[in-house]
Design a protein around this motif. Structure first.
Motif, PDB file in Angstrom:
ATOM      1  N   LEU A 153      27.711   5.818  19.499  1.00  0.00           N
ATOM      2  CA  LEU A 153      27.154   7.106  19.904  1.00  0.00           C
ATOM      3  C   LEU A 153      27.696   7.539  21.262  1.00  0.00           C
ATOM      4  N   THR A 154      27.930   6.586  22.165  1.00  0.00           N
ATOM      5  CA  THR A 154      28.506   6.952  23.461  1.00  0.00           C
ATOM      6  C   THR A 154      29.943   7.421  23.286  1.00  0.00           C
ATOM      7  N   GLU A 155      30.662   6.875  22.292  1.00  0.00           N
ATOM      8  CA  GLU A 155      32.011   7.347  22.020  1.00  0.00           C
ATOM      9  C   GLU A 155      32.008   8.772  21.488  1.00  0.00           C
ATOM     10  N   LEU A 156      30.874   9.186  20.937  1.00  0.00           N
ATOM     11  CA  LEU A 156      30.705  10.564  20.483  1.00  0.00           C
ATOM     12  C   LEU A 156      30.213  11.474  21.600  1.00  0.00           C
ATOM     13  N   GLY A 157      30.034  10.937  22.790  1.00  0.00           N
ATOM     14  CA  GLY A 157      29.634  11.748  23.931  1.00  0.00           C
ATOM     15  C   GLY A 157      28.169  11.696  24.278  1.00  0.00           C
ATOM     16  N   ALA A 158      27.396  10.877  23.559  1.00  0.00           N
ATOM     17  CA  ALA A 158      25.968  10.781  23.834  1.00  0.00           C
ATOM     18  C   ALA A 158      25.695   9.725  24.904  1.00  0.00           C
ATOM     19  N   LEU A 159      24.480   9.762  25.448  1.00  0.00           N
ATOM     20  CA  LEU A 159      23.996   8.764  26.392  1.00  0.00           C
ATOM     21  C   LEU A 159      22.644   8.260  25.902  1.00  0.00           C
ATOM     22  N   GLY A 160      22.294   7.057  26.263  1.00  0.00           N
ATOM     23  CA  GLY A 160      20.994   6.518  25.899  1.00  0.00           C
ATOM     24  C   GLY A 160      20.017   6.554  27.063  1.00  0.00           C
ATOM     25  N   GLN A 161      18.743   6.770  26.754  1.00  0.00           N
ATOM     26  CA  GLN A 161      17.661   6.715  27.747  1.00  0.00           C
ATOM     27  C   GLN A 161      16.603   5.742  27.250  1.00  0.00           C
ATOM     28  N   VAL A 162      16.510   4.591  27.886  1.00  0.00           N
ATOM     29  CA  VAL A 162      15.512   3.615  27.460  1.00  0.00           C
ATOM     30  C   VAL A 162      14.190   3.880  28.165  1.00  0.00           C
ATOM     31  N   THR A 163      13.117   3.369  27.562  1.00  0.00           N
ATOM     32  CA  THR A 163      11.779   3.589  28.086  1.00  0.00           C
ATOM     33  C   THR A 163      11.383   2.467  29.032  1.00  0.00           C
ATOM     34  N   ALA A 164      10.791   2.835  30.153  1.00  0.00           N
ATOM     35  CA  ALA A 164      10.346   1.848  31.129  1.00  0.00           C
ATOM     36  C   ALA A 164       9.444   0.799  30.481  1.00  0.00           C
ATOM     37  N   ARG A 165       8.539   1.232  29.630  1.00  0.00           N
ATOM     38  CA  ARG A 165       7.605   0.317  28.993  1.00  0.00           C
ATOM     39  C   ARG A 165       8.313  -0.682  28.083  1.00  0.00           C
ATOM     40  N   SER A 166       9.414  -0.282  27.470  1.00  0.00           N
ATOM     41  CA  SER A 166      10.192  -1.216  26.652  1.00  0.00           C
ATOM     42  C   SER A 166      10.765  -2.335  27.511  1.00  0.00           C
ATOM     43  N   LEU A 167      11.296  -1.989  28.675  1.00  0.00           N
ATOM     44  CA  LEU A 167      11.850  -2.999  29.576  1.00  0.00           C
ATOM     45  C   LEU A 167      10.780  -3.968  30.054  1.00  0.00           C
ATOM     46  N   LEU A 168       9.541  -3.491  30.107  1.00  0.00           N
ATOM     47  CA  LEU A 168       8.423  -4.318  30.561  1.00  0.00           C
ATOM     48  C   LEU A 168       7.757  -5.075  29.423  1.00  0.00           C
ATOM     49  N   GLY A 169       8.255  -4.910  28.194  1.00  0.00           N
ATOM     50  CA  GLY A 169       7.714  -5.645  27.060  1.00  0.00           C
ATOM     51  C   GLY A 169       6.585  -4.958  26.322  1.00  0.00           C
ATOM     52  N   GLY A 170       6.275  -3.717  26.675  1.00  0.00           N
ATOM     53  CA  GLY A 170       5.119  -3.047  26.102  1.00  0.00           C
ATOM     54  C   GLY A 170       5.293  -2.568  24.681  1.00  0.00           C
ATOM     55  N   PHE A 171       6.533  -2.524  24.188  1.00  0.00           N
ATOM     56  CA  PHE A 171       6.772  -2.111  22.805  1.00  0.00           C
ATOM     57  C   PHE A 171       7.226  -3.278  21.930  1.00  0.00           C
ATOM     58  N   GLY A 172       7.003  -4.491  22.383  1.00  0.00           N
ATOM     59  CA  GLY A 172       7.351  -5.655  21.583  1.00  0.00           C
ATOM     60  C   GLY A 172       8.683  -6.265  21.980  1.00  0.00           C
ATOM     61  N   SER A 173       8.911  -7.468  21.481  1.00  0.00           N
ATOM     62  CA  SER A 173      10.089  -8.237  21.896  1.00  0.00           C
ATOM     63  C   SER A 173      11.394  -7.632  21.407  1.00  0.00           C
ATOM     64  N   LYS A 174      11.413  -7.098  20.171  1.00  0.00           N
ATOM     65  CA  LYS A 174      12.659  -6.540  19.643  1.00  0.00           C
ATOM     66  C   LYS A 174      13.101  -5.321  20.448  1.00  0.00           C
TER      67      LYS A 174
END
Length: 265
Positions: A153-174
């Motif tokens: 997707l980045t090769e197509l010109g997109a960027l990703g935005q991850v969620t702070a809560r995901s980095l902190l484990g709030g949305f599960g391990s995966k």
């Protein structure tokens, strides 16, 4: 800090239902160190429809209320736009608009799959000189299973935005593991809260940046914070991989976006 993704405006989506709840969220954002916040209600996801003009009016009204209460939190209008067949038409008619007045468009994918027309739609956005920002890619089932697919997707010109809560484990391990991989490899150069309320989906941006600095070093945390500020003034973001991935498994990417991978070889 700048938060580029938040559901703050009352009564528009699954964020706060009442003004009092939205005001409490704004106070919590300020207490967390956020000074500029993009209000990005859902649009076009099959449940909520929030045209750009409606969001701008709601953001203006809410900003006036905050100023009356001397809360120095800047509110900028945006949308979290679900990718759909009507996206380009809505852009051309002004129903959909980028974040603020810049080039960055916050784009939401379905939770369980990658749309078949994703490559085509990202191409159409780039032709229009827009930069797609994929909201919470770590919570898409396909990308969570294979985070390296975000490279295509980045090769197509997109960027990703991850969620702070995901980095902190709030949305599960995966989701957490995928989010960290996307940040380390440079495919997700933005972090945001995606806050909806004060309990289940709160503001945790400062905690996420502290953890990034602990795990990846102070320069990495500063880079990500600076990228949110670059987006604010419509500058290009810095996408230097913190921990580059060894080039392997490209056949998996080829199966999803064969033409893009071929052009990039």
């Amino acid at each position: 800090m700048v938060d580029i993704h938040c559901h703050l405006l009352p009564g528009l989506d699954d964020g706060p239902a009442r003004f009092s709840e939205a005001l409490a969220m704004a106070e919590a954002a300020y207490a967390d160190g956020i000074r500029i916040l993009y209000a990005t209600p859902h649009h076009g996801n099959g449940v909520y429809r929030n045209p750009a003009s409606k969001v701008r009016k709601a953001a203006d009204d809410f900003r006036d209320e905050l100023q009356a209460r001397s809360l120095e939190l800047e509110i900028i209008a945006g949308q979290e736009v679900r990718l759909s067949e009507s996206l380009i038409a809505e852009l051309e008619e002004g129903t959909v608009a980028p974040l603020g007045t810049g080039r960055y468009l916050l784009l939401e994918l379905p939770g369980s799959r990658l749309p078949k027309n994703l490559e085509e739609m990202l191409y159409e956005l780039r032709v229009r000189e827009l930069i797609p920002v994929i909201a919470h890619p770590e919570r898409n089932a396909v990308l969570a299973d294979k985070p390296s697919l975000l490279e295509a997707l980045t090769e197509l010109g997109a960027l990703g935005q991850v969620t702070a809560r995901s980095l902190l484990g709030g949305f599960g391990s995966k989701a957490g593991k995928a989010a960290w991989q996307m940040v380390r490899q440079g495919y997700a150069p933005l972090v945001a809260t995606d806050a909806h309320d004060l309990t289940r989906r709160p503001f945790e941006l400062s905690a996420a940046y502290r953890l990034i600095q602990q795990r990846l070093g102070t320069p990495a945390g500063q880079l990500l914070q600076d990228n949110a500020r670059r987006l604010l003034v419509d500058e290009d973001l810095v996408r230097i991989p913190i921990e580059p991935e060894r080039k392997k498994g490209m056949s998996r990417l080829r199966r999803f976006f064969p033409s893009t991978i071929k052009r990039g070889e």
